[in-house]
Design a protein around this motif. Structure first.
Motif, mmCIF file in Angstrom:
data_model
loop_
_atom_site.group_PDB
_atom_site.id
_atom_site.type_symbol
_atom_site.label_atom_id
_atom_site.label_comp_id
_atom_site.label_asym_id
_atom_site.label_seq_id
_atom_site.Cartn_x
_atom_site.Cartn_y
_atom_site.Cartn_z
ATOM 1 N N LYS A 1 66.448 69.867 4.093
ATOM 2 C CA LYS A 1 66.435 68.780 5.125
ATOM 3 C C LYS A 1 65.195 69.277 6.104
ATOM 4 O O LYS A 1 64.928 70.541 6.375
ATOM 5 C CB LYS A 1 67.649 68.839 6.140
ATOM 6 C CG LYS A 1 67.624 67.965 7.065
ATOM 7 C CD LYS A 1 68.919 67.611 7.918
ATOM 8 C CE LYS A 1 69.552 68.742 8.429
ATOM 9 N NZ LYS A 1 70.651 68.688 9.165
ATOM 10 N N LYS A 2 64.349 68.390 6.155
ATOM 11 C CA LYS A 2 63.300 68.303 7.214
ATOM 12 C C LYS A 2 63.448 67.216 8.201
ATOM 13 O O LYS A 2 63.718 66.162 8.130
ATOM 14 C CB LYS A 2 61.916 68.216 6.576
ATOM 15 C CG LYS A 2 60.834 68.072 7.268
ATOM 16 C CD LYS A 2 59.487 67.909 6.595
ATOM 17 C CE LYS A 2 58.190 68.109 7.481
ATOM 18 N NZ LYS A 2 56.902 67.710 6.643
ATOM 19 N N VAL A 3 63.065 67.608 9.532
ATOM 20 C CA VAL A 3 63.488 66.848 10.634
ATOM 21 C C VAL A 3 61.933 66.706 11.524
ATOM 22 O O VAL A 3 61.661 67.922 11.798
ATOM 23 C CB VAL A 3 64.443 67.299 11.507
ATOM 24 C CG1 VAL A 3 64.621 66.418 12.773
ATOM 25 C CG2 VAL A 3 65.911 67.277 10.829
ATOM 26 N N VAL B 1 58.926 70.451 14.450
ATOM 27 C CA VAL B 1 59.250 70.087 13.085
ATOM 28 C C VAL B 1 60.641 71.142 12.887
ATOM 29 O O VAL B 1 60.307 72.286 13.267
ATOM 30 C CB VAL B 1 58.313 70.047 12.209
ATOM 31 C CG1 VAL B 1 59.120 69.811 10.741
ATOM 32 C CG2 VAL B 1 57.463 69.288 12.408
ATOM 33 N N GLY B 2 61.749 70.706 12.320
ATOM 34 C CA GLY B 2 62.594 71.508 11.859
ATOM 35 C C GLY B 2 63.018 71.288 10.353
ATOM 36 O O GLY B 2 62.788 70.297 9.974
ATOM 37 N N THR C 1 64.622 76.864 10.635
ATOM 38 C CA THR C 1 63.353 77.235 11.362
ATOM 39 C C THR C 1 62.889 75.733 12.293
ATOM 40 O O THR C 1 63.190 74.682 11.842
ATOM 41 C CB THR C 1 62.383 77.530 10.432
ATOM 42 O OG1 THR C 1 61.896 76.569 9.375
ATOM 43 C CG2 THR C 1 62.829 78.806 9.537
ATOM 44 N N ASN C 2 62.310 76.344 13.162
ATOM 45 C CA ASN C 2 61.468 75.111 13.959
ATOM 46 C C ASN C 2 60.066 75.518 14.106
ATOM 47 O O ASN C 2 59.661 76.836 13.956
ATOM 48 C CB ASN C 2 62.275 75.102 15.538
ATOM 49 C CG ASN C 2 63.569 74.426 15.393
ATOM 50 O OD1 ASN C 2 63.822 73.758 14.645
ATOM 51 N ND2 ASN C 2 64.351 74.980 16.480
ATOM 52 N N SER C 3 59.226 74.508 14.343
ATOM 53 C CA SER C 3 57.684 74.944 14.665
ATOM 54 C C SER C 3 57.236 73.889 15.644
ATOM 55 O O SER C 3 57.532 72.853 15.389
ATOM 56 C CB SER C 3 57.214 74.914 13.396
ATOM 57 O OG SER C 3 56.996 73.703 12.729
ATOM 58 N N GLU D 1 56.236 78.973 12.342
ATOM 59 C CA GLU D 1 57.555 78.844 12.271
ATOM 60 C C GLU D 1 58.323 80.083 12.990
ATOM 61 O O GLU D 1 57.953 81.166 12.757
ATOM 62 C CB GLU D 1 58.045 78.560 10.879
ATOM 63 C CG GLU D 1 57.994 77.275 10.119
ATOM 64 C CD GLU D 1 58.634 76.990 9.004
ATOM 65 O OE1 GLU D 1 58.671 75.814 8.646
ATOM 66 O OE2 GLU D 1 58.808 78.046 8.531
ATOM 67 N N PHE D 2 59.363 79.493 13.646
ATOM 68 C CA PHE D 2 60.324 80.660 14.111
ATOM 69 C C PHE D 2 61.707 80.141 13.889
ATOM 70 O O PHE D 2 62.185 79.387 13.596
ATOM 71 C CB PHE D 2 60.192 81.133 15.421
ATOM 72 C CG PHE D 2 60.350 79.973 16.367
ATOM 73 C CD1 PHE D 2 61.485 79.640 16.915
ATOM 74 C CD2 PHE D 2 59.084 79.082 16.720
ATOM 75 C CE1 PHE D 2 61.604 78.356 17.776
ATOM 76 C CE2 PHE D 2 59.003 78.307 17.782
ATOM 77 C CZ PHE D 2 60.394 77.637 18.094
#
Length: 857
Positions: free
Chosen positions: A658-660, A696-697, A725-727, A736-737
């Protein structure tokens, strides 16, 4: 020439050798070749063609009808064409039907049962009931066929079609839910695996066996499932496959519910005693559902007992509840329900334990349990009127309201954070504050469902959804003879009106077509006033969604299943049209294994911005996305997996990706300055002093579920391996973290056992540590990633039922959470509020017993 070629091909696959011009062959052996050649599908009862031999011919059959007439001549078997379907039946039989339709109901209350499973073993064919419990099976070849009807929480019914004498088919609740003591010869089900887009089902009658502070809780039961975060007993929220709580579409009687809990997240907002059916769609959900990107939770409440007056009352260590079901006439029924905590009058040990965790974990700057004048309570009410003016028409009026209230008043007995905002010396004996907080939901819906004919069902819904939250805090302190007042105010409201029209057409068992239209008007206001801030937020947002969807189910064979669809939405905020293609498919090469896959695009137009200003009362707040300050949330998702029957167990494995886009975060000034100084934070947002960031997640992982249902024992094992991850472009140059809710491993084991009137439930939950920033308790620093200690706990639930008379039952529930008193850490702070070194750890609940009692009549 073309006819000769077709003839030669037909003769070839029939294996005919022309000697006298004819030969005999088993009819069943040639059906597959005929289906491939003429692109048709045969439907028949095995008894119709058993041992049937037919004569084949070497000359040219002009068409399929001609071929079948010649093959079946003198056999006593005839056929009927229905598009690409060919029905085989015995000639002159009075048992022949074109189709059968019926409504599945609860045999004790008359409630219609949605999502019941219909199985025809002779043809290995499945169907399901819709929200009204209605189903239709086409191409019935003989009334001698057997039909097996099942629903989670009910005894399966095996019946021959010729024995169905009414439009309604009644199922009896499973033995362990009957008042009388019986011998267990039926399996009990707690959870029902997702299959062909049906979502995961939960047995509402079984929720108390799972245990939750002496009462049943729908959302806490969902937390046992793979892919759903279940490692925080202080939260009944749903984080599904890396998604946040606001990304779930929660429908209650077809209206949207925005706030999903009571008691700062400890309990879900729904009274599970009135829920008839609940389904969770983790991914690949139909284009009928839209507006959210993570998952769909669809709940349908009971309509009320049509047979007799019934109800129940309950009491636990937090609240009391009551349900009343009234049959007003043969066509009219009413359900009333209410639940209220008594925590503003009496504080039990359970309440005090929960309150301590709430104080530490929910960002409250003060410990509520220390204030003698504090008052907190919650309540929810439900009402539903059901009218059936005719067998083909049903009208529902549904109402729901849930509310939480908090009031604090006290004098400051020692200096606190207010010193940082005031003069150096305060007269603490004359300082005091008051705090009022009110939050909740209200929803109503009017639904009209109609069966136009055997193949056409429609549903019209008018809904209203309201969310409200208000926070008002005043602090008064003195500097000598000078009186000072500090005010914090925060308000967030949603008013949403929705109109939906859904149609379902069932042409054949292999072809179902759905389409619908919708209109949603949403108004959101948000005000945040904090004394001392130069800029305060005042938003008044309005938006309209208009659109429609198309979906279909196509089964080219009994082994293959396709469900393509698309949802189209015009959103007037930004004046843009959003296209959401969806596709799910399944392939079953053998009876014990099925492969499945799905892909979808999803958009979300109403969402929360994550806030970090807990001291001032500012919480996560709802906004309309796409207004220039925030973007419309979008997500692309794909899944692939399989289900397998292992004999003793059923196994389901599903990988997901999944990409958000458009994650939004509101950063408070201290953290904002920290990020700006250490990471070069920059923002172009104009909402509030450049304090909103977007990013972005990404989430990837695999879910594994293992289920076993015995007559008196149930087992559920679920495991999730995932990475989230989020960025953000403004932080660390977009690197990203790990997301705050990232958890690499989660394992949940649940077992229940019933002996006579006694139910025992034991569950163990394990989770690897979540990301943690030592200084701020947030996972912002990609170069300073720490993790909390491993989480695990063991819970025991005991239920005992006492029955007397025909309909009276008393049930006692005892729950023991965290049996071995594990100290699970939710957050650790490396710096205190004055930036001094600290090793403060915030713990979740230790060993916590609770008790509940319920009387049904």
């Amino acid at each position: 020439m073309k006819g000769s070629v077709l003839c030669m091909l037909l003769i070839s696959f029939l294996g005919c050798i022309s000697v006298s011009g004819q030969s005999k062959k088993k009819f069943k052996s040639i059906l597959t070749e005929i289906e491939k050649k003429y692109k048709v599908q045969f439907n028949f009862d095995n008894a119709v063609i058993k041992n049937l031999e037919v004569r084949t011919f070497s000359d040219d059959p002009k068409n399929l009808d001609n071929l079948l007439n010649r093959l079946l001549a003198g056999s006593g078997v005839s056929f009927k064409r229905d598009g690409n379907d060919v029905i085989l039946f015995k000639k002159h039989s009075e048992d022949i039907l074109k189709s059968i339709q019926a409504i599945v109901v609860n045999g004790q209350s008359g409630e219609r049962l949605p999502n019941a499973l219909i199985y025809l073993p002779e043809r290995d064919q499945y169907a399901t009931t819709n929200q009204e419990g209605y189903f239709i099976i086409h191409n019935i070849t003989t009334k001698e066929e057997t039909m097996v009807i099942s629903h989670i929480g009910f005894q399966p019914l095996s019946i021959k079609i010729k024995d169905i004498s009414s439009q309604e088919i009644a199922l009896i609740p499973s033995p362990d839910f009957l008042n009388e003591v019986v011998i267990f010869d039926q399996k009990r089900q707690i959870f029902e695996l997702a299959d062909n887009g049906r979502g995961i089902g939960i047995n509402p009658e079984y929720l108390k066996r799972l245990g939750n502070f002496g009462e049943s809780d729908v959302f806490r039961s969902l937390q046992f499932l793979a892919g759903v975060d279940g490692t925080d007993e202080a939260s009944a929220g749903l984080n599904v496959r890396g998604g946040t709580e606001d990304q779930n579409l929660v429908l209650f009687d077809d209206f949207t519910v925005y706030h999903l809990d009571h008691f700062f997240g400890v309990l879900s907002a729904f009274n599970s005693d009135i829920i008839k059916d609940v389904r969770l769609y983790k991914s690949g959900f139909s284009p009928k559902y839209g507006g959210k990107i993570a998952s769909v939770v669809e709940m349908i409440s009971k309509s009320g007992n049509n047979e007799r007056v019934s109800g129940q009352v309950g009491l636990n260590m937090l609240s009391a509840d009551a349900v009343l079901e009234l049959p007003l006439s043969s066509k009219l029924s009413l359900l009333l329900a209410g639940r209220r905590s008594y925590t503003d009058v009496l504080q039990t040990s359970l309440y005090k334990n929960l309150l301590t965790v709430v104080d530490q974990n929910k960002g409250k700057p003060e410990n509520l349990s220390l204030f003698p004048e504090s008052k907190f309570y919650f309540y929810d009410t439900n009402a539903k009127l059901t009218w059936r003016p005719s067998p083909n028409d049903v009208i529902y009026l549904s109402f729901f309201k849930g509310n939480d209230h908090l009031y604090l008043e006290d004098e400051f007995n020692e200096p606190n954070l207010i010193e940082a905002l005031s003069a150096d010396e305060l007269d603490v004996n004359r300082n005091f504050f008051t705090e009022k907080e009110n939050w909740g939901n209200q929803g109503e819906s009017i639904r009209y469902n109609r069966f136009w004919n055997k193949k056409h069902f429609s549903e019209f819904t008018l809904g209203l959804s309201q969310y409200f939250r208000s926070f008002d805090r005043q602090e008064v302190f003195w500097e000598g003879d000078e009186r000072n007042i500090v005010v914090f105010e925060d308000q967030n409201n949603i008013d949403e009106y929705s109109l939906k029209l859904n149609h379902e057409f069932s042409y054949t068992d292999n072809k179902v077509f759905d389409f619908g239209l919708f209109a949603t008007s949403t108004s959101i206001t948000y005000e945040n006033f904090n004394f001392g801030k130069l800029n305060n937020i005042n938003l008044d947002l309005k938006g309209m969604q208009l659109g429609g969807y198309v979906a279909s189910i196509y089964k080219p064979s009994e082994k293959l299943f396709f469900s393509p669809g698309i949802r189209v939405t015009y959103f007037d905020v930004g004046s843009r049209t959003y296209w959401e293609p969806r596709m799910s498919a399944a392939y079953q090469p053998a009876n014990n294994i099925k492969f499945n896959a799905s892909f979808g695009k999803y958009y979300q137009f109403v969402g929360q911005v994550v806030a970090d200003d807990a001291f001032s009362g500012q919480d996560n707040f709802w906004v309309l996305r796409g207004d220039g300050n925030t973007s419309v949330l979008s997500s692309t998702q794909a899944t692939m997996g399989f289900q397998m029957d292992l004999g003793l167990f059923r196994l389901q494995v599903e990988g997901f990706s999944k990409k958000v886009n458009g994650l939004a975060r509101y950063v408070d000034l201290p953290l904002f300055n920290y990020l700006k100084e250490d990471y070069g934070y920059e923002s172009n947002s104009s909402l509030h002093n450049e304090e909103i960031v977007e990013g972005v997640g990404r989430t990837n992982g695999v879910d594994l579920t293992l289920i076993r249902d015995f007559p008196n024992f149930n087992f559920l094992g679920s495991y999730t391996l995932s990475k989230s991850t989020n960025s953000f472009n403004q932080i660390n140059e977009g690197a990203e973290f790990l997301a705050n809710d990232d958890q690499r491993h989660q394992l949940k084991l649940l077992g229940t056992y019933r002996w006579k009137r006694l139910d025992l439930g034991l569950n163990w939950v394990f989770g690897s540590g979540k990301p943690h920033d030592e200084e701020y308790g947030e996972a912002f620093d990609p170069n300073n990633m720490n993790r909390l200690p491993t989480y695990h706990r063991l819970d025991l639930n005991i239920s005992y039922g006492i029955n007397w008379g025909k309909n009276n039952q008393l049930e006692i529930n005892a729950n023991f959470l965290n049996l071995y008193n594990r100290k699970n850490v939710q957050v650790t702070y490396g710096l205190d509020e004055f930036d001094e070194p600290s090793t403060d750890e915030v713990y979740l609940l230790g060993f916590t017993p609770s008790l509940g009692i319920q009387y049904k009549f």
